[in-house]
Design a protein around this motif. Sequence first.
Motif, PDB file in Angstrom:
ATOM      1  N   SER B  45       0.839  -1.205   0.000  1.00 51.27           N
ATOM      2  CA  SER B  45       0.000   0.000   0.000  1.00 51.27           C
ATOM      3  C   SER B  45       0.868   1.246   0.000  1.00 51.27           C
ATOM      4  O   SER B  45       0.586   2.221  -0.705  1.00 51.27           O
ATOM      5  CB  SER B  45      -0.911   0.032   1.227  1.00 51.27           C
ATOM      6  N   ASP B 165      -5.467  -1.172  -4.913  1.00 51.62           N
ATOM      7  CA  ASP B 165      -4.887  -1.646  -3.657  1.00 51.62           C
ATOM      8  C   ASP B 165      -5.827  -2.630  -2.950  1.00 51.62           C
ATOM      9  O   ASP B 165      -6.718  -2.222  -2.219  1.00 51.62           O
ATOM     10  CB  ASP B 165      -4.575  -0.459  -2.733  1.00 51.62           C
ATOM     11  N   GLU B 166      -5.616  -3.886  -3.154  1.00 50.24           N
ATOM     12  CA  GLU B 166      -6.433  -4.942  -2.527  1.00 50.24           C
ATOM     13  C   GLU B 166      -7.914  -4.606  -2.563  1.00 50.24           C
ATOM     14  O   GLU B 166      -8.587  -4.583  -1.538  1.00 50.24           O
ATOM     15  CB  GLU B 166      -5.984  -5.150  -1.077  1.00 50.24           C
TER      16      GLU B 166
END
Lengths: 219, 251
Positions: B45, B165-166
């Motif tokens: 991240s 991001d995820e």
Amino acid sequence: MDWGYIQNVLPLYGKAAWLTLRTGAAGILLAAIVGLLCAAASHWRVPVLRRITSAYVEISRNTPLLIQLFFIYYGLPKIGIRTRPEACGILGLAFLGGGYMAEAFRSGIEAVDRIQEESALSLGLTRLQTFLHVILPQAAAISAPAFMANVVFLMKETSVFSAVSLMDLMFTAKDQIGLYYRTAENLFLLVGAYLLILLPLSMLGSVWERRLRYAGFGT
Amino acid sequence: MSDVVLSISHLTKRFDQQTILEDLSLDVREGEVVVIVGSSGCGKSTLLRCINALEEIQGGEIRLRGEPIRHNSKNLPEMRRKIGMVFQNYELFPHLTVLDNIMLSPVRAQKRSREETRTEALTLLDRVGLKEKAGSYPRQLSGGQKQRVAIVRALIMHPEILLFDEVTAALDPEMVREVLDVIVSLADQGKTMLIVTHEMSFARAVADRIILLEDRRILEENTPEQFFTSPKTEQAEKFLQSFEFKRKKES
Ligand SMILES: Nc1ncnc2c1ncn2[C@@H]1O[C@H](COP(=O)(O)OP(=O)(O)O)[C@@H](O)[C@H]1O
Ligand SMILES: [Mg+2]
């Protein structure tokens, strides 16, 4: 209770209530603007301004309005700044209220998740656009209860305006009692007038608060 | 070889004394899909956040189409408009409808006309199956729907590169698919993307290149086929094993 007397002085109270409302509203509006600017300064961590702001918030919230009014009305003319009573009342209320409003807005702004700001910035909005379109609307909803409590509180504080010879409700009541000794009638009118102004404000506040709670932004 | 869109060179990122990323270099070319994997807390991240300058960097340089991205530069909003970011928790604006969420930045930041923006927003929403949700508020949507809206909100800016991001990490399992399908179709359209994910079969399907981030740096860089079948490093092997389950069965 002498109803004939009450009828006679009613127009006087009407005028006084209008003055209270007018100066109160103007003072509160200014206070909200000052508060918003202070909250923005602390949100953006504007270097020097931020220090000044927090000092101001402490001073304004920890000195009585009466003393702030005396300072403006009797103190400032000594350095050449003269204000009319009404302007003095408005300025005093704005000075006091600005501190309270700053705190209300600041806590609302702080309650908005930082990642909401990052989300807006990552879309390429400027910091000002992010503040105006993303943070402030969410903060306003969170601040609304504190804001309305401040409005009611500041309206009540106007009752010390008579000390700088503003002919507001309090002044009128004291004047009438001094002249005619009609204590009961005048206290009745005084309380009645304040309730008439403040109750709707309080009610408006709780309706607004409830609506915001149900709108409950959530995630 | 096609043009480099994003170029990260010798990036170093520290939080206080703790070094998160050290001397990290990575290029992403036009139309390329790069997937970043790595254990939790390894700095995935942080790397994405450095790219659009949500984090200050302590060393190195990040360039988009040759132009440096700097945390304190005047044209940062302009640079960020060319980088689409989709967050793990959607980060839609709760006080705005779906349509207003999508239109906010094109209208305010890019100064595009409301009409043109609305038309495009509705087209894009339609493409992810959410046209009828245009007037809804985020709280009225499921997680999967919110994430698809967030993707549209990034797409409408026509970014040079998309960062994910995820984006399925917060979703219920049955909603993961609908979001990943959207991303796969973006890959098919030739969009340049940098994706952080824990969904291994998705990574394998969508990636042109897989990168294992570990120990503050890029530990392995590989094609998806090789990465999943015969990884170069022991750490990659270990990382892949962490997704498998084994039982000792009594016979
Ligand atoms: N704002 C911050 N301040 C200090 N440390 C941070 C901050 N953000 C992340 N970290 C640390 O940086 C490391 C990497 O975090 P992150 O990039 O979120 O990892 P990942 O996304 O790979 O799980 C973690 O050890 C985390 O604790
Ligand atoms: Mg992460």
